[in-house]
Design a protein around this motif. Structure first.
Motif, PDB file in Angstrom:
ATOM      1  N   UNK A 128      41.389  28.218  32.068  1.00  0.00           N
ATOM      2  CA  UNK A 128      40.836  29.358  31.335  1.00  0.00           C
ATOM      3  C   UNK A 128      41.850  30.483  31.210  1.00  0.00           C
ATOM      4  N   UNK A 129      41.426  31.561  30.591  1.00  0.00           N
ATOM      5  CA  UNK A 129      42.273  32.749  30.410  1.00  0.00           C
ATOM      6  C   UNK A 129      41.559  33.955  31.004  1.00  0.00           C
ATOM      7  N   UNK A 130      42.313  35.007  31.224  1.00  0.00           N
ATOM      8  CA  UNK A 130      41.729  36.222  31.794  1.00  0.00           C
ATOM      9  C   UNK A 130      41.946  37.375  30.831  1.00  0.00           C
ATOM     10  N   UNK A 131      41.137  38.418  31.018  1.00  0.00           N
ATOM     11  CA  UNK A 131      41.264  39.556  30.102  1.00  0.00           C
ATOM     12  C   UNK A 131      41.588  40.831  30.879  1.00  0.00           C
ATOM     13  N   UNK A 132      42.456  41.640  30.294  1.00  0.00           N
ATOM     14  CA  UNK A 132      42.736  42.935  30.904  1.00  0.00           C
ATOM     15  C   UNK A 132      41.523  43.827  30.730  1.00  0.00           C
ATOM     16  N   UNK A 133      41.162  44.508  31.798  1.00  0.00           N
ATOM     17  CA  UNK A 133      40.024  45.428  31.715  1.00  0.00           C
ATOM     18  C   UNK A 133      40.458  46.821  32.135  1.00  0.00           C
ATOM     19  N   UNK A 134      39.664  47.797  31.734  1.00  0.00           N
ATOM     20  CA  UNK A 134      39.992  49.192  32.039  1.00  0.00           C
ATOM     21  C   UNK A 134      39.831  49.477  33.524  1.00  0.00           C
ATOM     22  N   UNK A 135      40.620  50.432  33.992  1.00  0.00           N
ATOM     23  CA  UNK A 135      40.515  50.819  35.393  1.00  0.00           C
ATOM     24  C   UNK A 135      39.245  51.644  35.643  1.00  0.00           C
ATOM     25  N   UNK A 136      38.787  52.392  34.632  1.00  0.00           N
ATOM     26  CA  UNK A 136      37.615  53.246  34.854  1.00  0.00           C
ATOM     27  C   UNK A 136      36.497  52.903  33.880  1.00  0.00           C
TER      28      UNK A 136
END
Lengths: 388, 593
Positions: free
Chosen positions: B585-593
């Motif tokens: 699978x792949x992963x997604x960048x998410x926001x810190x806040x």
């Protein structure tokens, strides 16, 4: 009310002709032990309300091991009816700084902080100007110490010393468990002296006057004088430096309007003394202590409204972390309302009195512990006003 | 040692301990609510107040350090009256509609109220005064403020144990409440869905989102073929909900119960755990080869495990620059899901649209993971419903099964066989150990040089563990690894994970392979496991996991015959095109806040 019965005025805190720089340079040359001995001998106790001996506080902190220590001036003057620290900071800020510098010398602190009440931000500019001057004086005396001013954000609880540290550390202002006490673990977990504004000025002035002179004022348990904030039904509201240990009757005779029915001593967290007890009540640590607030009520006032107002205040200003204070305040507030409306019987007041005692016994900090002071003294003494 | 006296009993205890510690040593029970042994002291509920001779007021036993000569009374009139008051105060703020509550019969406030016989003299009901809200936005965690007693266990869990701080205290006085960061809904706040807060909530204020009814519906639907998979940690936790003591292995009874509940096929996540080892082990060796032999600088090391969805979301939020370090392997749950609707469907001659895939997990983050848009490689939602260990126990009770009396049965075949290596996935260090058992043997042709295959350095409850395995005399294909010291690290609990990752990020640590599990102790201490969970209970479950491993006839993933079979019949080989399609699978960048 006769003018010849006037209470003795004292002029230590605000006197301008004190030779500030001389006191400072002399004090900074004194032995630390000598300063502590003088403070202990003077009997000076904290003027914020709790009354812990100032000399002991300094001594304990000085004895702690550790590379870093702090001295903090608690200027979060939030107790309803108190406004004397504001005046001290406005009129004689350099004496406050001086007291901090002497304390810093005794405990070995390089940094000091003034935690200024959020509502006093208007003082900040002037205070900073005076502070810059003061730092120059320190440099001239070759004394390595700096004071910083931090401001609160308006929460009453942050006047509680450990909540104040939390607030200074950028956290939610909630009181800590004690022990450890600030002398062991205060700001940033370091040994810390935290004194009220007024206490620091007295400590500074004792270096000049000497403890014996200071002790001439007051009583065995309450040495010296104190600045009072007088408000309410009085023709001469204001700030007065008076000798400690006065009978409340004498105070009422001078400051009351002739129709005084009660005096709230020590603010919302203090005690309400009804007329019948004026004669037997001493203002001081042996009687009813106060951080300075003296609110005078005449017979036109509803004591229900008074306690209702205090409870609204506590219900809002409790930090909310501990059960007895958070929920207790809500229950007391809604409880007196329910009794007043007739939704709860008169006997429910007794349940509420018991609850206030539980709050006194079990709350985490002074806020919750002291709600019972005003609550029980008002409900006990003015029970009929709670009902009708 | 400090000597004190509690209720007439002399106790000696180390300096720095509290009255509560001493009373427990003296076998005197002092009730607590905000106290939790995994967390720092709060001292805010005040139910543990006791009388200390000479002290002003009463003192909180959990927060008061012992000192020499202390005399404590835990049961005076004053203590009892005050404590009852405090419980009544808590109840007055609390939505005490117990029969409708998920935590009915397993609620610390309820049992305390019962003990203290609160009732008639109650204070005013404050609940109508409050504007309580229920946050149902998260796929994993439901937050009901009306049940909250503001003990802040969840806040301390989220901040101290997990370094997430999704939950925080807001407002003061009567309006004080446990809120989320910036009062965002639970779905939007930076939350890893780990559910550790649920595990520490004394009441029903934080619970997992329930999916029991959906599963019953699928079971009753004759047109559906319902398969169920069970994670390794479930079999050492489930018993606690159903009458067994902690650390009981109930694998066989669990399988019997699942069959009785009506699942069409009872299979095992451990099968895909073994498969994970094949894929992830090969991925690691491939990365090492590319980095060490081909000197390909685009290859990211250390490689990090990807089994724990709480950890995955944490790294997506907190360490987005390290997503390429994460193994591309799906978690065993999701590998199972995509194979259930492809391989299993094919072998069983079923239309994948008629398959409902259910998983039983020790985890609440798995509910979120199953909902991720990436997890539909079979062409369908790979895992349809995720239940926690607790939810399964409820189903078993609802079905009227006498769990303790049930016989032991075996998993169904095809995707039901597994090895000891898969079992230990449930404990911190387990994936590392399983991977080493296989990788070392693939590379050297010999078993890992540890007695009974038990790689002790990677086991245990230390927050961050390290191990070095030196590769000597590898087989021809892996000659380039000769003499290489494979440096491994393991962390469990996200605070430890953050610490470890920070040292990697700062260039202070140089590892090849890192295993991270979001929950303390690994999956056996997961947010979906029975409540309470404590260190003692985690230790007992750990012991059970390793016993289960020792009892398995096969203890190395690459020796699982079903795994061999799936590669022969369906996938080809590890990292094949097909396995990339279904198992990675792949992963997604998410926001810190």
């Amino acid at each position: 009310m006769a003018e010849n019965k006037q209470l003795k005025r004292v002029d230590i805190i605000f006197s301008e002709e004190c030779g500030f720089k001389e006191i400072l340079s002399d004090a900074l040359k004194m032995d630390n032990e000598k300063i502590v001995d003088e403070l202990l001998n003077s009997g000076l106790r904290g003027r914020g309300g709790a009354g812990f001996p100032t000399g002991m506080k300094w001594k304990f902190t000085a004895q702690e091991k550790g590379d870093e220590r702090f001295i903090i001036c608690n200027a979060d003057e939030g107790e309803p009816g108190t406004f004397k620290d504001r005046e001290i900071l406005f009129k004689v800020p350099y004496k406050v700084f001086g007291g901090m510098a002497v304390g810093a010398k005794v405990i070995g602190a390089k940094e000091g902080y003034i935690y200024l009440r959020g509502e006093y931000k208007f003082l900040l500019n002037d205070l900073q100007k005076h502070l810059d001057e003061f730092h120059k004086t320190l440099d001239a005396l070759d004394f390595d110490f700096r004071i910083h001013i931090v401001t609160g954000a308006g929460a009453y609880i942050c006047g509680e010393e450990s909540a104040l540290f939390e607030s200074m550390e950028g956290k939610r202002g909630e009181p800590r468990n004690k022990p450890p006490y600030p002398t062991v673990s205060g700001y940033k977990g370091k040994p810390t002296v935290i004194n009220n504004v007024e206490t620091l000025v007295y400590a500074f002035m004792i270096c000049r006057l000497g403890s014996e002179k200071f002790k001439e004022l007051g009583t065995d348990d309450s040495r010296g004088s104190k600045v009072f904030s007088v408000s309410g039904d009085t023709p001469i509201a204001g700030i007065y430096e008076l000798e400690l240990g006065m009978p409340l009757q004498d105070f009422v005779d001078e400051f009351g309007d002739g129709d005084t029915k009660a005096v709230q001593v020590g603010g919302a967290a203090g005690f309400c003394v009804p007329r019948k007890k004026f004669k037997d009540t001493v203002i001081g640590f042996e009687g009813v202590p106060t951080g300075g607030s003296m609110m005078v009520f005449n017979s036109s006032r509803s004591m229900f409204n008074v306690i209702h107002n205090y409870l609204e205040f506590f219900e809002e200003e409790s930090c909310g972390q501990c059960t007895p204070c958070r929920v207790g305040c809500q229950q007391l507030l809604l409880g007196v309302e329910a009794v007043k409306r007739g939704d709860k019987s008169i006997d429910y007041l007794d349940e509420l009195l018991k609850l206030s005692q539980t709050m006194k016994l079990t709350s985490k900090c002074g806020l919750g512990q002291s709600v019972a002071n005003s609550f029980s003294s008002i409900v006990d003494n003015f029970r009929e006003e709670m009902i009708y | 040692m400090i000597n004190l006296n509690i209720d007439g009993i002399d106790v000696s205890i180390e300096e720095g301990k509290t009255i509560l510690d001493a009373s427990r040593k003296a076998k005197i029970k002092i009730p607590t609510l905000c106290h939790h042994e995994d967390l720092c002291v709060a001292g805010n509920c005040r139910v543990c107040i006791v009388q200390q001779e000479g002290a002003k007021g009463l003192v909180a036993a959990c927060a008061m350090p012992v000192h020499e000569g202390m005399k404590i009374h835990t049961n005076t009139m004053e203590v009892r009256r005050s404590r009852k008051h405090i419980i009544e105060l808590l109840l007055s703020e609390h939505n005490a509609d117990c029969t409708k509550c998920y935590r009915n019969n397993n609620c610390e406030l309820q049992s305390m109220a019962n003990q203290y016989r609160t009732g008639n003299e109650m204070f005013l009901d404050l609940v109508p005064e409050k504007n309580y809200t229920i946050d149902q936005s998260s796929p994993s965690i439901m937050k009901d403020d009306s049940k909250c007693i503001r003990c802040q266990r969840c806040v301390r869990t989220c901040e101290n144990l997990q370094a997430v701080s999704a939950l925080a205290v807001a407002n003061k006085g009567g309006k004080m409440k446990i809120s989320s960061f910036f009062e965002k809904p639970m779905h939007d706040v930076v939350c890893t869905n780990c559910g550790q807060c649920i595990n520490r909530c004394p009441t029903g204020a934080l619970i997992e989102v329930n999916n029991i009814d959906e599963v019953w519906e699928a079971i009753y639907d004759k047109s559906k073929h319902v398969v169920v998979q069970t994670a390794p940690a479930v079999r050492v936790g489930l018993g606690e909900e159903l009458g067994f003591h902690a650390g009981s292995r109930v694998t066989g009874k669990m399988v019997s119960a699942l069959k009785r509940l009506g699942f069409d096929s009872v299979l095992d996540t451990q099968f895909t755990a073994d498969l994970t080892i094949m894929e992830e082990g090969t991925e690691l060796l491939t990365r090492l080869k590319k980095a060490l032999v081909d000197e390909d600088t685009s290859i990211r090391l250390p490689m990090m495990t990807s089994c724990s969805p709480g950890w995955i979301k944490f790294s997506e939020h907190i360490f987005p620059d390290f997503l390429e370090n994460l193994s591309t392997c799906k978690s065993p749950q999701q590998m199972f899901g995509s194979l259930a609707k492809t391989y299993y469907a094919q072998q069983r001659n079923l239309d994948p649209k008629d398959i409902v895939s259910v998983s039983i997990m020790p985890c609440t983050a798995k509910k979120f993971e199953a909902d991720r848009p990436e997890m539909r490689d079979s062409g369908y939602k790979d895992v349809d419903h995720v239940l926690t260990t607790r939810e399964l126990a409820i189903m078993i009770k609802q079905a009227g099964l006498e769990f303790m009396e049930m016989d032991d049965q075996k998993f169904d075949s095809l995707m039901g066989d597994s090895t000891g290596a898969a079992t230990i996935f449930g404990a911190t260090g387990g994936v590392m150990e399983a991977a080493l058992r296989t990788a070392y043997e693939l590379v050297t042709g010999r078993e890992v040089p540890f007695e009974n295959l038990n790689i002790m350095p990677v086991r245990g409850m230390e927050g961050v563990k390290e191990a070095v395995v030196k590769i000597e005399n590898p087989v021809e294909a892996w000659k380039f690894l000769d003499g290489v010291e494979l440096r491994c690290a393991i962390a469990h609990g996200l605070t430890n994970a953050k610490k470890l990752m920070q040292s990697v990020k700062d260039g202070k640590a140089n590892y090849h392979f890192i295993e991270i599990m979001a929950c303390p102790g690994g999956c056996l201490g997961g947010g979906g496991q029975p409540i309470p969970t404590s260190q003692k209970i985690r230790d007992q479950r750990t012991k059970a996991i390793y016993e289960e491993d020792m009892a398995m006839p096969i203890r190395k993933s690459h020796e699982n015959p079903d795994v061999t079979k799936i590669y022969q019949d369906f996938l080809g080989e590890p990292l094949s095109h097909k396995s990339h399609e279904l198992l990675h699978t792949k992963y997604v960048k998410r926001e810190r806040y």
